[in-house]
Motif scaffolding. Structure first.
Motif, PDB file in Angstrom:
ATOM      1  N   UNK A   1       4.787  -6.499  41.179  1.00 27.00           N
ATOM      2  CA  UNK A   1       5.855  -5.841  41.931  1.00 27.00           C
ATOM      3  C   UNK A   1       6.266  -4.543  41.261  1.00 27.00           C
ATOM      4  N   UNK A   2       6.615  -3.603  42.095  1.00 31.71           N
ATOM      5  CA  UNK A   2       7.161  -2.350  41.580  1.00 31.71           C
ATOM      6  C   UNK A   2       8.535  -2.154  42.172  1.00 31.71           C
ATOM      7  N   UNK A   3       9.470  -1.820  41.310  1.00 27.50           N
ATOM      8  CA  UNK A   3      10.833  -1.642  41.806  1.00 27.50           C
ATOM      9  C   UNK A   3      11.108  -0.162  42.033  1.00 27.50           C
ATOM     10  N   UNK A   4      11.441   0.175  43.270  1.00 26.06           N
ATOM     11  CA  UNK A   4      11.859   1.535  43.593  1.00 26.06           C
ATOM     12  C   UNK A   4      13.368   1.534  43.695  1.00 26.06           C
ATOM     13  N   UNK A   5      14.011   2.355  42.891  1.00 33.31           N
ATOM     14  CA  UNK A   5      15.466   2.358  42.949  1.00 33.31           C
ATOM     15  C   UNK A   5      15.996   3.774  42.788  1.00 33.31           C
ATOM     16  N   UNK A   6      17.128   4.007  43.373  1.00 27.84           N
ATOM     17  CA  UNK A   6      17.818   5.288  43.206  1.00 27.84           C
ATOM     18  C   UNK A   6      19.259   4.987  42.839  1.00 27.84           C
ATOM     19  N   UNK A   7      19.672   5.492  41.696  1.00 31.40           N
ATOM     20  CA  UNK A   7      21.066   5.320  41.285  1.00 31.40           C
ATOM     21  C   UNK A   7      21.698   6.701  41.287  1.00 31.40           C
ATOM     22  N   UNK A   8      22.795   6.829  42.003  1.00 30.62           N
ATOM     23  CA  UNK A   8      23.337   8.178  42.150  1.00 30.62           C
ATOM     24  C   UNK A   8      24.269   8.524  40.993  1.00 30.62           C
ATOM     25  N   UNK A   9      24.859   9.688  41.113  1.00 29.32           N
ATOM     26  CA  UNK A   9      25.642  10.261  40.033  1.00 29.32           C
ATOM     27  C   UNK A   9      26.802   9.358  39.610  1.00 29.32           C
ATOM     28  N   UNK A  10      27.316   8.627  40.587  1.00 31.85           N
ATOM     29  CA  UNK A  10      28.463   7.779  40.280  1.00 31.85           C
ATOM     30  C   UNK A  10      28.047   6.402  39.776  1.00 31.85           C
TER      31      UNK A  10
ATOM     32  N   UNK B   1      14.754   6.013  39.853  1.00 36.91           N
ATOM     33  CA  UNK B   1      15.378   7.295  39.509  1.00 36.91           C
ATOM     34  C   UNK B   1      16.871   7.144  39.270  1.00 36.91           C
ATOM     35  N   UNK B   2      17.338   7.775  38.225  1.00 34.32           N
ATOM     36  CA  UNK B   2      18.770   7.816  37.956  1.00 34.32           C
ATOM     37  C   UNK B   2      19.180   9.277  37.974  1.00 34.32           C
ATOM     38  N   UNK B   3      20.170   9.568  38.766  1.00 36.10           N
ATOM     39  CA  UNK B   3      20.592  10.968  38.871  1.00 36.10           C
ATOM     40  C   UNK B   3      21.823  11.248  38.034  1.00 36.10           C
ATOM     41  N   UNK B   4      21.882  12.448  37.521  1.00 37.43           N
ATOM     42  CA  UNK B   4      23.013  12.761  36.652  1.00 37.43           C
ATOM     43  C   UNK B   4      23.823  13.904  37.253  1.00 37.43           C
TER      44      UNK B   4
ATOM     45  N   UNK C   1      27.317  30.050  31.544  1.00 38.11           N
ATOM     46  CA  UNK C   1      28.422  29.352  30.927  1.00 38.11           C
ATOM     47  C   UNK C   1      28.141  27.850  30.932  1.00 38.11           C
ATOM     48  N   UNK C   2      27.917  27.375  32.136  1.00 40.33           N
ATOM     49  CA  UNK C   2      27.791  25.941  32.320  1.00 40.33           C
ATOM     50  C   UNK C   2      26.496  25.604  33.058  1.00 40.33           C
ATOM     51  N   UNK C   3      26.141  24.377  32.952  1.00 43.69           N
ATOM     52  CA  UNK C   3      24.954  23.896  33.658  1.00 43.69           C
ATOM     53  C   UNK C   3      25.411  23.416  35.033  1.00 43.69           C
ATOM     54  N   UNK C   4      24.797  23.889  36.061  1.00 41.45           N
ATOM     55  CA  UNK C   4      25.212  23.390  37.364  1.00 41.45           C
ATOM     56  C   UNK C   4      24.079  22.683  38.095  1.00 41.45           C
ATOM     57  N   UNK C   5      22.930  22.592  37.464  1.00 43.17           N
ATOM     58  CA  UNK C   5      21.875  21.761  38.039  1.00 43.17           C
ATOM     59  C   UNK C   5      21.592  20.662  37.016  1.00 43.17           C
ATOM     60  N   UNK C   6      21.372  19.457  37.535  1.00 35.52           N
ATOM     61  CA  UNK C   6      21.230  18.345  36.613  1.00 35.52           C
ATOM     62  C   UNK C   6      19.919  17.609  36.853  1.00 35.52           C
ATOM     63  N   UNK C   7      19.316  17.178  35.793  1.00 32.35           N
ATOM     64  CA  UNK C   7      18.009  16.540  35.943  1.00 32.35           C
ATOM     65  C   UNK C   7      18.104  15.122  36.492  1.00 32.35           C
TER      66      UNK C   7
END
Lengths: 415, 1078
Positions: free
Chosen positions: A187-196, A412-415, A362-368
């Motif tokens: 089995x392969x687990x496909x998951x997406x966890x969002x910023x929150x 995938x985990x998003x930040x 100044x700041x990072x506005x794109x996140x990996x």
């Protein structure tokens, strides 16, 4: 129908051409193809169907080798693509992987296989079992034999019996002293966890892989304890549709050796076995990174080969990342890879460090986005359970084995 | 540390790869010709032969031509070693067509092998024998295939099925019925493997002969799950076509649901929830969808070309699906069994099978069952549609982020329920964007922002009243948004929705004042948009606001009139005039302009006040083609694409007729007048058409006896050769066309070779022995007639580039010229006519390329064309700079030759026309007929070339031609010879062709008919070559029908460049059916 098949190396060299119909395709089409793929880059490579000025092209890339098929007439494009994939799979199995050298070294076998697999642009024999009987795969013994005796025929003199049987996937009448059949749930687990930290999507893409070494013509029935959890299914041609429709039973005469009996999908899972908590805070041209990884819902078996990968944003000048467990590597294409392995009992692995941003930022506005990898032996996280495997006529000395394995798919985990 | 160790390791790894390569054929691939191959081939040891053959194969693989070894290789076909045989076959198949004579040497061996007890040997022999594709041995192959079709081995029967398309490719009509008969036998085979291959053969040999399927329909359905996957794909398609041809569409399916009645409308809406997630089904929720589905289903059935071309005709022949063409999926067993047998295939491992099965359900299944195809299709994609887009927006790749925002906009259009969430998200994004924007992250951020506003704009458009607050929020943020395109869009929204709701009208004064205040610092597009908005607001205004608006507007116009940019100035002048009535006051006074105020007001209302119709953003092209077809992906009809058959076109009687007679009957029936689509039995198969056409002609003229009709089987190879024809050609025409000088010869008929005709007449009795010998003789039996005055009458069609109404009285027309550019073969010559229709002199007229002009726009000196900027890729400019026309007096006409390189033979080219210093955008539409140039050749060369461009390089369409009727009526008063009727037809046809395309008339074949009113058999040949690639393109028009009636033409194009050839064919058909308005 297909008119020609070309095999291209990763440098664009035409290694092989096989004309299939009377309408010859000049290999200059490959030059055109390669020029385009260089000038257009990845977007071109991800196009499976390409309309060139003279032909329609289907492309499949596997392990650096490009399989290119040409046609000028209407045909189902998926048929062309599926066929090329099948060719790639068969060649990969025959040659033990694909690369430029191995194809050039065995070009005669490749030609013989192609000739058998497709006739006049329409697939002829694509069943690996039959192919193996017709054209012997190269192996050490035959190589040595050919050196010693000078005779290297790998073409069978007789027609495999399976070509005529109603179970063409099965080699005719194999005999085994020990009858064994192994069933693996992979089995392969496909998951997406969002910023929150919310689990947006979590599903399992699974396969039932069978390795069968059974004498004669065995008729197997595999049943699940909880088939109702399966959302989508796809079967190997050997599976009979009726028993599945009525009782969700997998009834089949297996091919000999390893094969993929079925693939399935289980949607809407509620939890993942591990958690990944990335924190990125940025100000004054610097960005602090802190990523925590730990076990969330203990699956009862050890989780190993845990890895974490992410692409550093392009606006980053330099990165200094360290971890308290495992190793961190930053690859040349700005991919940061952290291999953790197993999670130790005494501490939670964490990755910390700072990224230096481009001067005017100044700041990072794109996140990996963090891609997570892991592997758990002995558990099918979807919860799918095999109930039993029956043979119609039980041979003597039968061994049945069951295993399960879950690994991360597109996690995938998003930040 | 220890460098020597490193070296050792390296050499070790090298050595190990060497070890692995031992015993493989590596050395043969690397140095295939390091030994002399020829002696090895003659060796008596099989192993040496093998090595030689492998070396040859390696050379083939690397693209070398090793056909010179052919004779030596062929000898080895008799080898007993199967490996040698296999290698020889591989070589033979590669080169047989190049060396047909030597290939014949192998035939005896194949014949012997076909009787071998080993089925593998039999199968290989059959495969190779059919695969070498020699016309001469076709009868032998046919016998062999027939024998193998009854072979006890399944594998051999399968190979027999695969051999049929190879035989069919040779295009020998005499074999057609036998081939179809064998297809029938194999379709009836009890082995699923054979049935699959037979289905593939059916699809390429005789896809229209659905009666073959009818006989085995049930059996085929039942065997379908057991057929091999590749066969399944083809067989599913065939069965679908059969059911539609036999029973028509299913009443309950999506295809019909919306055509039948509106009564199902309410029911439809209730099922929306289920369909909401499906890509295809989402159309059901829209309002214009009944029309849309109607279009889709018609496209499926008629093919998009026919559908689209029909809609452009003046006399629209409406094709209505009447009630009789529907069947009920619930009561019809054939439909039920097909759906039942294809539904398990949705579980197939092979995605092509899943898609094929899904398309059956898409077309045939009752509406409520269609949703079962969704999950399998999504499973193929291995992704869920549930994942949210929100997180993508912060993706590092900003281009991707912009695309995501666009996708959100599209999502909302399809899923109305999501609107609020999405709009909120987008607004938040916009706020965030202008915050981050401060520290200059460049163009890409701006792209995201613009895209976000565009998405919001499209969402608002759907239902403006409910998004009032969104508009207000956007307007509020106007101050902080800096990107000009984004500002312009928001300002547009202000104008567009100025009268919406309660709050917006109240805000208007403030907003307008703000805009007026910052006008001077705005960029060009924002300025223009501010002006537009102000005038929109002014139009809608009432009461006390009016005065304020007027003041603001006048102030704006004043500012704009002094603007540096002439576009802004222009706009200001225009608006000032337009709004003059509003500005002065709303009194009854006359305007200063000649036009009455009322009219001006109406015009203004019309320009600004009109409700915009929602432009369908999404391209619907892909729906024209059947799902899962190649055409659907490449978005044009790939050669060989066939729409579904006409519903109920297969009559039950057809099923009982044995094939042999069926094909004959078919031919006869077709000439009753259907246009080649009427019956499912497939009259559009052009080979068949011409064959039977000549068959009938033969029986008329064949005075030598009945034997001719009987042995038609043997004579079809050279239709042209056997027919008693007089060939007419105008050789002088091509050159005449080019230099434009017309020949003075008015003598219409000039028999140049009386003797040839006589000799043909003498030969006639001897022609009872048919065969090859005859073909060569008859070719000479032609008389040459020249049509002298066609060239002179060629009048290229003229198109309008600029209307005097739009161009300040300057009228510009253009026509494609037959001249060939001397600069580059990529350029097309166009003659442009300028006429001054106004009363003032127009000066400085020039045409430039829009693209290159854009760069110069800001510099305000557009009339000066920088040549270097025009030199785009290939060093061929899009437009060769035109000589400027300094001035054009009123009423004066002048012309220029323009040399243009179109980017595509279908897409128009945007040009900018400058006159009096003003820029007018114009569009130059290409005409594919002039992307070719005449290629003079004589008939023999033509025939020879044509014979090389058979099969997939050949495309045919039919149409009707009526031009000649008028011509004949005109001349009917004169006492013309009947024979001249043919000439009149020839002339009108040739004229039509030559006036619409740059061709060369090669020859005209005239029938010597006993029936003087029958023009059947009249044939014109044209030749040309494609300008860009210099690939020859051959056009043959065959006439069918009575002189005085509309003629059925079948137009055939032979061209190596498939897409071009097809488009040219479509163009020819289009202009041939166009009516001439004399």
């Amino acid at each position: 129908m297909l008119q020609c098949i070309f095999l291209l190396s990763d440098s664009g060299e035409v290694m092989l051409e096989k004309q299939l119909t009377g309408h010859r395709v000049d290999r200059s089409i490959c030059d055109w193809f390669w020029d385009q793929s260089i000038s257009q880059g990845d977007s071109f490579k991800s196009q499976p169907v390409i309309a060139s000025p003279t032909h329609y092209l289907f492309q499949v890339v596997q392990e650096g080798i490009t399989f290119l098929a040409c046609t000028q007439v209407e045909m189902p494009p998926l048929m062309g693509i599926e066929f090329l994939c099948r060719v790639a799979d068969v060649l990969s199995e025959y040659l033990g992987g694909l690369n430029e050298d191995v194809i050039k070294d065995n070009f005669v076998i490749v030609y013989e296989l192609l000739d058998e697999m497709i006739d006049n642009g329409f697939p002829l024999t694509t069943e690996p079992n039959i192919l193996r009987e017709m054209i012997a795969p190269p192996n050490i013994v035959s190589k040595v034999l050919s050196v010693v005796t000078g005779n290297s025929s790998n073409v069978s003199d007789t027609l495999p019996g399976a070509t005529g049987s109603c179970v063409p996937w099965r080699a005719a009448d194999p005999k085994y002293a020990n009858n064994e059949v192994y069933v693996d749930l992979v089995e392969e687990m496909d998951a997406v966890i969002n910023r929150d930290g919310v689990l947006v999507k979590c599903e399992i893409y699974g396969e039932v892989q069978v390795n069968s070494h059974l004498s004669g013509l065995p008729d197997l029935t595999l049943s699940f304890a909880n088939p109702s959890i399966l959302d989508d299914v796809r079967f190997h041609p050997c599976v009979r549709f009726r028993p599945w429709e009525s009782h969700q039973l997998l009834s089949f005469v297996p091919p000999d050796g390893e094969f993929k009996l079925m693939s399935y999908r289980v949607k809407k899972l509620k939890s993942t076995p591990i958690y990944v908590k990335p924190q990125l805070t940025s100000d004054a041209g610097k960005c602090r990174v802190n990523v925590l990884v730990g076990i969330k819902n203990d699956p009862g078996k050890t989780i190993d080969s845990i890895t974490l990968q992410f692409q550093l944003p392009p606006c980053i000048l330099s990165a200094d990342l360290t971890s308290n467990h495992g190793t961190v590597n930053i690859l040349s294409n700005k991919i940061c890879s952290w291999s953790i392995g197993r999670i130790p009992k005494d501490k939670a692995p964490s990755l910390t460090g700072t990224l230096v941003l481009e001067t005017e930022l100044e700041r990072l506005h794109v996140f990996p986005t963090f891609r997570v990898g892991f592997r758990i032996m002995g558990v099918a996280l979807s919860g799918l359970q095999i109930d039993k495997l029956d043979l119609k006529t039980v041979p003597n000395r039968l061994y049945k084995g069951f295993r399960a394995l879950t690994r991360a798919g597109e996690f995938e985990v998003r930040s | 540390m220890f460098p020597q160790f490193g070296a050792t390791a390296e050499s070790l790894s090298k050595a190990s790869t060497m070890v692995f390569r031992i015993g493989t054929d590596a050395h043969l691939y690397d140095d295939p010709d390091d030994v002399s191959i020829a002696p090895l081939l003659d060796s008596k040891f099989d192993s040496e032969k093998c090595e030689a053959l492998k070396r040859l194969l390696a050379l083939i693989a690397q693209g070398f031509d090793v056909s010179n070894f052919f004779p030596q290789v062929v000898k080895n076909v008799a080898s007993q070693s199967l490996e040698v045989k296999k290698l020889v076959y591989l070589y033979l198949l590669h080169y047989a067509e190049k060396r047909p004579n030597e290939a014949l040497l192998s035939i005896n061996c194949f014949q012997k092998d076909l009787g071998d007890p080993n089925p593998l040997v039999r199968a290989w022999a059959l495969r190779t024998m059919a695969g070498i594709r020699l016309h001469v041995i076709a009868p032998l192959v046919l016998v062999a295939v027939g024998k193998c079709a009854r072979d006890p081995s399944v594998y051999v029967r399968k190979c027999a099925a695969n051999a049929l398309p190879k035989l069919h490719d040779l295009r020998q009509e005499e074999h057609t019925s036998s081939i179809e008969e064998i297809v029938g036998i194999l379709l009836n085979d009890h082995s699923p493997a054979v049935v699959g291959a037979a289905a593939a053969a059916f699809a390429s040999v005789c896809p229209y002969n659905l009666s073959l399927i009818g006989r085995n329909y049930r059996k085929l359905c039942e065997i379908l799950p057991d057929v091999e996957e590749w066969g399944q794909i083809v067989l599913i398609g065939i069965l679908l076509r059969y059911v539609i041809a036999r029973h028509g569409l299913v009443k309950e399916s999506i295809m019909c649901s919306l055509q039948c009645t509106d009564s199902s409308h309410s029911e439809k809406n209730s099922s929306d929830v289920d369909f909401g997630l499906v890509k295809e089904s989402r159309d059901m929720s829209g309002t214009c969808d009944s029309e849309f589905v109607n279009m889709v289903s018609r496209c499926y059935i008629e093919g998009p070309d026919e559908y689209l071309s029909r809609s452009s005709y003046a006399n629209r022949v409406s094709f209505e699906l009447n009630g009789a063409q529907f069947t009920s999926g619930k009561s019809n067993d054939d439909v039920k069994i097909l759906l039942c047998c294809t539904s398990p295939l949705l579980w197939s491992n092979n995605s092509a099978v899943v898609l094929a099965a899904a398309s059956v359900h898409w077309v045939m299944a009752p509406k409520e069952d269609v949703k079962r195809i969704i999950k399998p299709l999504l499973f193929i994609l291995r992704s869920s549609n549930a994942s949210k887009y929100v997180d993508y927006i912060r993706d590092p790749d900003r281009r991707f982020a912009a695309d995501t925002v666009a996708a959100i906009g599209q999502c909302v259009q399809r899923l109305p329920k999501m609107t609020h969430i999405c709009v909120d998200g987008l607004l938040a994004l916009i706020r965030k964007e202008f915050l981050t924007n401060d520290f200059g992250s460049g163009d890409q951020e701006a792209g995201v922002l613009v895209q976000a506003i565009m998405s919001i704009k499209s969402i608002i458009k759907q239902d403006p009243p409910s998004h009032e607050k969104v508009i207000i929020q956007l307007v509020r943020s106007l101050d902080s948004i800096k990107v000009p395109a984004a500002r312009a869009m928001i300002i547009w929204m202000v104008g567009e929705y100025s009268s919406l709701g309660v709050i917006i009208p109240r805000m208007l004064t403030t907003v307008l004042k703000y805009l007026a205040w910052c006008f001077t610092s705005e960029s060009l597009e924002t300025k223009l948009q501010i002006l537009n908005t102000a005038s929109k607001v002014l139009l809608g205004a009432t009461g006390e606001d009016l005065w304020t608006f007027k003041k603001v507007f006048s102030y704006l116009v004043e500012l704009a009139e002094c603007d540096l940019n002439y576009d802004v100035r222009d706009r200001a002048h225009f608006l000032k005039k337009l709004q003059s009535c509003n500005l002065v006051s709303r009194g009854p006074e006359e305007g200063t302009n000649g036009l009455p105020e009322k009219d001006l007001h109406v015009v203004a209302e019309y320009i600004f006040g009109r409700q915009r119709r929602d432009v369908k953003a999404e391209s619907i092209n892909y729906r024209f083609y059947l799902p899962g077809s190649l055409s659907q992906i490449v978005l044009h009809a790939a050669p060989g694409y066939e729409p579904l058959p006409k519903p109920c076109s297969l009559l039950p009687d057809d099923l009982n007729v044995p094939e042999g007679t069926c094909s004959i009957k078919k031919g006869a029936a077709d000439y009753g007048g259907t246009d080649g689509y009427g019956t499912s039995s497939g009259s559009s198969d052009d080979e068949e058409e011409s064959a039977s056409a000549y068959g009938s002609q033969r029986s008329i003229t064949g005075s030598s006896g009945g034997s001719r009709g009987d042995d038609s089987e043997f004579t079809s190879e050279g239709n042209d050769n056997v027919d008693p024809l007089i060939q007419i050609s105008d050789i002088g025409n091509a050159s005449e066309n080019e230099n434009g000088v017309s020949q003075s010869s008015t003598n219409l008929v000039e028999l140049m070779s009386n003797r040839a005709l006589e000799s043909w007449l003498d030969e006639q009795p001897g022609s009872s022995n048919p065969g090859i010998s005859e073909q060569s003789k008859v070719r000479k039996s032609s008389a040459r007639i020249s049509i002298g005055d066609v060239g002179r009458r060629v009048k290229p069609k003229s198109y309008s580039l600029l209307d005097p109404a739009n161009g300040n009285g300057l009228k510009v027309d253009y026509s494609f010229s037959s001249e060939i550019s001397s600069i580059s073969h990529l350029l097309v010559c166009i003659e442009v006519f300028f006429k001054n229709c106004s009363s003032e002199t127009v000066t400085e007229i020039t045409l430039v390329d829009e693209e290159s002009n854009r760069a110069l726009d800001s510099a305000d000196q557009a009339s000066v064309v920088d040549e270097s900027s025009l030199l785009s890729y290939d060093n061929v400019p899009t437009l060769v700079p035109m000589e400027e026309i300094a001035s054009l007096e009123p009423g004066q006409t002048t012309s220029r030759i323009l040399q243009v390189r179109f980017h595509h033979h279908l897409l128009p080219l945007k040009l900018a026309l400058f006159c009096d210093g003003k820029k007018l955008p114009v569009k130059l539409r290409p005409d594919i007929g002039y992307f070719v140039k005449p290629l003079p050749m004589d008939v023999e060369v033509f025939m020879d070339k044509e014979s090389h461009l058979r099969g997939m390089f050949e495309y045919t369409r039919s149409c009707t031609f009526t031009d000649h009727i008028e011509e004949l009526n005109k001349e009917s008063g004169d006492s013309l010879l009947i024979k001249d009727k043919f000439l009149a037809i020839c002339e009108s046809l040739a004229l039509k062709m030559l006036s619409n395309a740059n061709l060369c008339l090669v020859s005209v074949d005239m029938p010597v008919a006993t029936n003087l009113d029958d023009a059947s058999g009249l044939r014109l040949r044209f030749s040309c070559e494609i300008l860009s690639s210099l690939i020859p393109c051959l056009i043959t028009i065959t006439v069918e029908g009575k002189c005085s009636d509309p003629l059925n033409l079948s137009i055939k194009v032979n061209c190596e460049q498939t897409v071009f050839g097809l488009n040219l064919l479509n163009r020819i058909v289009n202009f041939l059916v166009e009516c001439v308005l004399f």
